[in-house]
Write an enzyme that holds these catalytic residues in place. Sequence first.
Site, short mmCIF file in Angstrom:
data_model
loop_
_atom_site.label_atom_id
_atom_site.label_comp_id
_atom_site.label_asym_id
_atom_site.label_seq_id
_atom_site.Cartn_x
_atom_site.Cartn_y
_atom_site.Cartn_z
N LYS A 71 42.24 33.91 38.31
CA LYS A 71 42.94 32.63 38.46
C LYS A 71 42.12 31.68 39.32
O LYS A 71 41.43 32.10 40.24
CB LYS A 71 44.28 32.86 39.14
CG LYS A 71 45.28 33.57 38.24
CD LYS A 71 46.70 33.41 38.76
CE LYS A 71 47.67 34.03 37.76
NZ LYS A 71 48.28 35.27 38.27
N GLU A 105 47.32 49.05 36.06
CA GLU A 105 47.61 48.94 37.50
C GLU A 105 49.09 48.70 37.78
O GLU A 105 49.88 48.45 36.87
CB GLU A 105 46.76 47.85 38.14
CG GLU A 105 47.04 46.46 37.59
CD GLU A 105 46.87 45.36 38.62
OE1 GLU A 105 47.49 45.43 39.70
OE2 GLU A 105 46.13 44.40 38.33
N1 PSU Z 1 45.52 38.20 40.18
C1 PSU Z 1 46.44 38.01 39.24
N2 PSU Z 1 47.47 38.89 39.13
C2 PSU Z 1 47.57 39.96 39.96
C3 PSU Z 1 46.56 40.16 40.96
C4 PSU Z 1 45.56 39.26 41.04
O1 PSU Z 1 46.37 37.04 38.49
O2 PSU Z 1 48.53 40.73 39.85
C5 PSU Z 1 46.65 41.35 41.86
C6 PSU Z 1 45.74 42.47 41.34
O3 PSU Z 1 46.35 43.71 41.60
C7 PSU Z 1 44.51 42.32 42.20
C8 PSU Z 1 45.11 41.90 43.50
O4 PSU Z 1 43.76 43.50 42.34
O5 PSU Z 1 46.16 41.02 43.15
C9 PSU Z 1 44.11 41.24 44.41
O6 PSU Z 1 44.66 41.06 45.67
P1 PSU Z 1 43.72 40.60 46.87
O7 PSU Z 1 43.34 39.19 46.57
O8 PSU Z 1 44.59 40.69 48.09
O9 PSU Z 1 42.57 41.54 46.92
#
Ligand code: PSU
Length: 315
Positions: free
Chosen positions: A159, A25
Amino acid sequence: MRPHLRVAPVVADALAAGRPVVALESTIISHGFPYPANLECAIESERVCREEGAVPATIAVIGGKLAVGLSDVELERLAAARETPKASRRDLPLLIARESDGATTVAGTMAIAAMAGISLFATGGIGGVHRGAERSFDVSADLEELARTSVAVVSAGAKSVLDLGLTLEYLETRGVPVIGYRTDAFPAFYTRESGFGVDARLDTPAEIAAVLKAKWETGLPGGVVIANPIDEAHALDPAVIDDIIDRALAEARETGVRGKSVTPFLLARIHELTGGQSEDANKALVWSNVRLAARIASALGSRGGATATYPGRES
Ligand code: PSU
Ligand code: MN
């Protein structure tokens, strides 16, 4: 070939020949690490993937194209530009129409990987149900994507900025298997345990490939979460990281950050508050996930002949 999709020749050739391919990604590049650690992480991820005999396909939106496999120049451009918008499923049409760049989240990357026919994807951590979601309704689109799109995602769990218990409940409701690789515990990214379990523990890439094959051959669409805990040597002290996460969450509440900015805000604050200590852990777990994804992709290919027999699919 789908409109707006741009698959790099090396990736297209591998898919056509049934050789293993692993999607990577790009939100992790734009919002997961500062520059130049983000570039180092991305380049090394691709190298590790090749070392394991799989072709890496880093996914992003580049000038409105859904790009599967980036050039070195494009990787450098994404890493250096700090303001590339996060691209989840809902953002893709807008970015295409505007011919702009986008850093794909787990959801965005899965959707594009499926269009290209890639069934394995490695990242750091998945999104999930945020703490306080009963009021904010903040549930990552990653979870819905896992429910609908047939791509397996290798991560180090999620996390604990998230409510991991609710995240696992949501995945259960939406029919997404959660497999622990050599563990019974759902890992919490920086730490090997979260206090929650997984559906099943599997100890080899071949066993995991057998589950993916069974799911997709049966016609049960959707993804699988493969949780690969950070190795002992890189794991952080849970007490230290919990304090930092609590501080980052408190700051997020105070500043009133909302919507898609929440996760990047928390990631950036955690990096700052750990003084880069978390950066080494973060890189190590990503590379470990890439390694495992490449091995599963290889096992998936060798079981049924071509990997292309089990393409990522959309429902
Ligand atoms: N959690 C991490 N590192 C990240 C992300 C999440 O520890 O880089 C990123 C990933 O790309 C994940 C996104 O898909 O954040 C999720 O964002 P949201 O909570 O806005 O859906
Ligand atoms: Mn959200």
